[in-house]
Write an enzyme that holds these catalytic residues in place. Structure first.
Site, PDB file in Angstrom:
ATOM      1  N   TYR A 153       0.832  -1.200   0.000  1.00 43.05           N
ATOM      2  CA  TYR A 153       0.000   0.000   0.000  1.00 43.05           C
ATOM      3  C   TYR A 153       0.873   1.260   0.000  1.00 43.05           C
ATOM      4  CZ  TYR A 153      -4.124   2.829   1.188  1.00 43.05           C
ATOM      5  OH  TYR A 153      -5.156   3.740   1.182  1.00 43.05           O
ATOM      6  N   LYS A 159      -0.898   9.551   1.659  1.00 43.54           N
ATOM      7  CA  LYS A 159      -1.943   9.953   2.615  1.00 43.54           C
ATOM      8  C   LYS A 159      -1.289  10.671   3.804  1.00 43.54           C
ATOM      9  CE  LYS A 159      -5.568   8.104   0.548  1.00 43.54           C
ATOM     10  NZ  LYS A 159      -6.544   8.965  -0.126  1.00 43.54           N
TER      11      LYS A 159
END
Ligand code: NAP
Length: 249
Positions: A153, A159
């Site tokens: 990920y 993020k």
């Protein structure tokens, strides 16, 4: 949100679609943005537009790839021309490969940064003139990858960067009356989940009650757009049904 205008990036499908629906239910006109101008994405965006109009709100379907600065400029020129204002910017769109960071090809690394970091900042910058007028709100949709390791990920690092941008821009834009916050979601069963489960061993063993519904992320995003959140600035609120309380290796 009556008579306000909300742009939800990447609202053809998944969480963005749920946020757009909730904003329309709350009275806002919706700018529906998506990347692919063909196939199921366009079809779902068109269905959403019909549903928004059935609620008595205006829907503006605008295809734009946020990773392109020119495309983002055109998106905001269209919003100004067609909707005439912007009150809420929900930075939801994301696209990333599911692969360990050391295996990413240069093209994949660039897509990661171009869409999930630069693309969001292009939107934020382009939205400022309109949001300044409306004393509007920006809500970024983050994920637990911003703070927890997952082997496949790499989006998590973007993020984390964006949560930092949320804090910084909340301060930078404060004098223009624009509020900036984020919602960090747990695991939601959208299209991207179907790919994630192939790379996350034992993900299917997670109890059903720990999966978050798209509408739960949408509720938190709407809260951050509301006057009830006026004391919250530059923060990231976690909506994960408590999953991260008990994450361990
Ligand atoms: N699913 C989860 O478990 C989860 C958990 C926490 C947070 N999140 C976050 O929530 C957001 C939405 O996730 P999701 O699972 O709903 O995603 P999704 O089902 O993969 O949908 C992504 C949406 O973003 C659009 N998009 C992708 N790249 C774009 C670009 N360059 N320009 C404009 N639009 C673009 C897609 O449009 P097309 O259909 O045209 O490609 C689609 O509408 C993401 O930020 C994601 O990281 C997801």
């Amino acid at each position: 949100m009556k008579d306000k205008v909300a742009l939800v990036t990447g609202s053809s499908r998944g969480i963005g679609n749920a946020i757009a629906r909730k904003c329309a239910e709350a009275g806002a006109d919706i700018v529906i943005n998506y990347r692919r101008g063909t196939g199921s994405s366009l079809k779902q965006a068109e269905t959403l537009a019909m549903d928004v109009e059935a609620m008595g709100r205006r829907a503006f379907l605008i295809q734009a790839d946020i990773s392109s600065r020119d495309s983002v400029k055109q998106l905001f020129a269209d919003i100004k021309e067609k909707a005439g204002r912007l009150d809420y910017l929900v930075l939801n769109a994301a696209k990333a490969p599911f692969k360990p960071i050391d295996k990413l090809l240069e093209r994949e690394l660039r897509q990661l940064v171009d869409t999930n970091y630069l693309g969001n900042i292009f939107c934020l910058q382009s939205a400022v003139p309109l949001l300044k007028e409306s004393k509007g709100k920006i809500v970024f949709i983050s994920s637990l990858g911003s703070r927890f390791y997952n082997p496949a990920y790499p989006l998590g690092s973007m993020k984390a960067a964006m949560e930092s941008v949320v804090r910084d821009s909340a301060e930078t834009l404060r004098d223009r009356g624009i509020a900036v916050n984020a919602v960090c979601g747990g695991i939601v069963k959208t299209d991207s989940f179907k790919v994630l489960r192939q790379y996350w061993e034992n993900l299917d063993l997670l109890p059903e009650e720990l999966f978050v519904e798209p509408e739960e992320i949408a509720d938190a995003a709407l809260f951050l757009c509301s006057d009830a959140a006026k004391g919250i600035s530059g923060q990231t609120i976690i909506v994960d049904r408590g999953l991260s309380n008990s994450l361990y290796r």
